[in-house]
Motif scaffolding. Structure first.
Motif, short mmCIF file in Angstrom:
data_model
loop_
_atom_site.label_atom_id
_atom_site.label_comp_id
_atom_site.label_asym_id
_atom_site.label_seq_id
_atom_site.Cartn_x
_atom_site.Cartn_y
_atom_site.Cartn_z
N MET A 55 36.63 4.43 45.40
CA MET A 55 35.86 3.70 44.39
C MET A 55 36.78 3.29 43.25
N ARG A 56 36.82 2.00 42.94
CA ARG A 56 37.69 1.51 41.89
C ARG A 56 37.01 1.69 40.54
N LYS A 57 37.74 2.20 39.57
CA LYS A 57 37.23 2.41 38.23
C LYS A 57 38.14 1.70 37.23
N VAL A 58 37.54 1.19 36.17
CA VAL A 58 38.33 0.62 35.08
C VAL A 58 38.68 1.75 34.14
N LEU A 59 39.96 2.03 33.98
CA LEU A 59 40.39 3.16 33.17
C LEU A 59 40.38 2.79 31.69
N PRO A 60 39.55 3.44 30.90
CA PRO A 60 39.50 3.13 29.47
C PRO A 60 40.69 3.76 28.74
N SER A 61 40.83 3.45 27.48
CA SER A 61 41.92 4.05 26.68
C SER A 61 41.43 5.24 25.88
N ILE A 62 40.11 5.33 25.69
CA ILE A 62 39.51 6.41 24.90
C ILE A 62 38.62 7.25 25.80
N MET A 63 38.67 8.58 25.59
CA MET A 63 37.78 9.46 26.33
C MET A 63 36.95 10.29 25.37
N LYS A 64 35.85 10.82 25.88
CA LYS A 64 35.02 11.73 25.12
C LYS A 64 35.38 13.17 25.50
N HIS A 65 35.21 14.04 24.54
CA HIS A 65 35.48 15.45 24.80
C HIS A 65 34.67 16.30 23.84
N VAL A 66 34.64 17.60 24.09
CA VAL A 66 33.98 18.53 23.18
C VAL A 66 34.97 18.87 22.07
N ASN A 67 34.58 18.58 20.84
CA ASN A 67 35.48 18.74 19.71
C ASN A 67 35.16 20.00 18.92
N GLN A 68 36.19 20.58 18.32
CA GLN A 68 36.02 21.76 17.48
C GLN A 68 37.03 21.67 16.34
N THR A 69 36.54 21.61 15.09
CA THR A 69 37.43 21.50 13.94
C THR A 69 37.51 22.77 13.12
N GLU A 70 36.70 23.77 13.48
CA GLU A 70 36.72 25.05 12.78
C GLU A 70 36.32 26.15 13.75
N PHE A 71 36.65 27.39 13.41
CA PHE A 71 36.26 28.53 14.22
C PHE A 71 34.86 28.99 13.82
N GLY A 72 34.16 29.59 14.77
CA GLY A 72 32.84 30.10 14.45
C GLY A 72 31.94 30.21 15.66
N GLY A 73 30.64 30.13 15.43
CA GLY A 73 29.65 30.25 16.49
C GLY A 73 29.58 29.00 17.35
N PRO A 74 28.70 29.01 18.34
CA PRO A 74 28.59 27.87 19.27
C PRO A 74 28.34 26.53 18.58
N ASN A 75 27.71 26.54 17.41
CA ASN A 75 27.36 25.29 16.74
C ASN A 75 28.56 24.55 16.15
N VAL A 76 29.75 25.13 16.21
CA VAL A 76 30.94 24.39 15.73
C VAL A 76 31.38 23.35 16.77
N LEU A 77 30.81 23.41 17.96
CA LEU A 77 31.16 22.45 19.01
C LEU A 77 30.46 21.12 18.75
N LYS A 78 31.23 20.03 18.77
CA LYS A 78 30.71 18.70 18.47
C LYS A 78 31.21 17.72 19.53
N LEU A 79 30.61 16.54 19.55
CA LEU A 79 31.06 15.47 20.41
C LEU A 79 32.22 14.75 19.72
N GLY A 80 33.33 14.56 20.44
CA GLY A 80 34.49 13.91 19.87
C GLY A 80 35.09 12.87 20.80
#
Length: 337
Positions: free
Chosen positions: A1-26
């Motif tokens: 299956m051919r896919k168009v490769l983008p330059s940007i990806m999504k990932h789970v972001n974390q900018t500080e330490f702590g509980g599960p709620n520090v996880l954000k969309l990045g």
């Protein structure tokens, strides 16, 4: 299956330490692979205890490794234009909670045709870890061992390897998780009992002591480890869930029993070591998984979209593991298409 490769990806972001709620969309740039790497489109990963510790600030990634969580993957190896070449899986030092990751080509393991990519996302971390520790233990057919946190993914993988190689596995787990473990062994020690009672039960199973202890617990169980091991036993230490500081630790039992204390980590190993382990695993253990003799211990498979609701699902899974409610792998199946 051919896919168009983008330059940007999504990932789970974390900018500080702590509980599960520090996880954000990045979002970030798609990783650039060097000549020894392949770009992987990740289809699934899993929540591992190390992810919880890293999120809390207790287990930093090795120097030079991405801060994105995720120690394993299953997905597609891509060519330079983004076309899918083959289904692969493997371990990571980080980066599994993302749409794409660059992986050393020698670390890639082909996913057997009869194993779904969802399930494959929960194989590499537990079975490569368990197989490495089994090799370090040098256990032989007829030997016995004690497995802490036996209801965890690595614990269940270890017990299954013991059965495959003809080793008696004694499982340590909470009373609430005994039913899950009974399919692997009849020798079970209830963690809810006192350390003294647990030691007594282990000695009833193996009066001469066990040949190896697989220990991810550390401080809380050190006395049980020392008293359960037999002469020339091997203490395989691969985690410190209850800490590593032991007051007035007495080295005499190690000397008296000639106990081998072997410290084992996988994440920070060299590329060559991981490549050799992956090759050995592919030859020795993967066929046994492929034919169904040993299984992937899956608690759940959660389908996750790359949006805020998807991040909430991952937060929920982190909470479930942090509260020690899972028995087996918590797999995340990313909905990329």
């Amino acid at each position: 299956m051919r896919k168009v490769l983008p330059s940007i990806m999504k990932h789970v972001n974390q900018t500080e330490f702590g509980g599960p709620n520090v996880l954000k969309l990045g979002e970030s740039l798609i990783p650039k692979q060097n000549q020894h790497q392949s770009l992987i489109e990740i289809q699934s990963t899993s929540i591992n205890r190390a992810d919880i510790l890293q999120r809390q600030g207790k287990y930093p990634p090795p120097k030079g490794v991405t801060n994105i969580l995720g120690l394993e993957f299953a997905g597609y190896e891509l060519d330079t234009e983004g076309n899918r070449l083959r289904r692969v899986m493997g371990i990571l030092s980080g980066g599994g909670y993302a749409q794409y990751v660059a992986v050393n080509k020698d670390h890639l393991i082909d996913v057997p045709s009869n194993i779904p990519l969802d399930a494959a996302g929960g194989i590499s971390e537990i079975y490569l870890t368990a197989y490495l520790q089994y090799k370090l233990s040098e256990l032989k057919k007829g030997n016995s061992c004690l497995v802490y946190a036996a209801a965890s993914g690595v614990g269940q993988a270890t017990l299954q390897l013991c059965n495959h190689f003809g080793v008696i596995g004694i499982a340590s787990c909470s009373q609430a998780k005994v039913q899950k473990i009974q399919q692997y062994t009849n020798y079970i020690v209830h963690r809810d009992q006192s350390i003294k009672d647990q030691i007594s039960q282990i000695r009833q199973y193996q009066p001469q002591g066990v040949a190896a202890v697989f220990d991810c617990v550390g401080q809380q169980n050190y006395q049980m480890t020392l008293e359960s091991l037999g002469i020339d036993g091997k203490w395989i230490l691969y985690g410190l869930l209850t800490g590593g500081s032991i007051e007035k630790f007495n080295l005499a039992p190690l000397l008296a029993k000639r106990i081998h204390l072997i410290n084992s980590t996988l994440r920070s190993r060299s590329d060559q070591f991981k490549a050799e382990l992956a090759k050995d695993f592919t030859k020795t253990i993967l066929p046994v998984i492929e034919n169904g003799q040993i299984a992937v211990p899956i608690q759940s498979v959660t389908k996750v979209e790359w949006n805020e609701e998807g991040i909430n699902q991952i937060i929920r899974l982190h909470t479930e593991m942090e509260q020690n409610r899972n028995v087996g792998k918590l797999i995340v199946s990313f909905q990329n298409d």
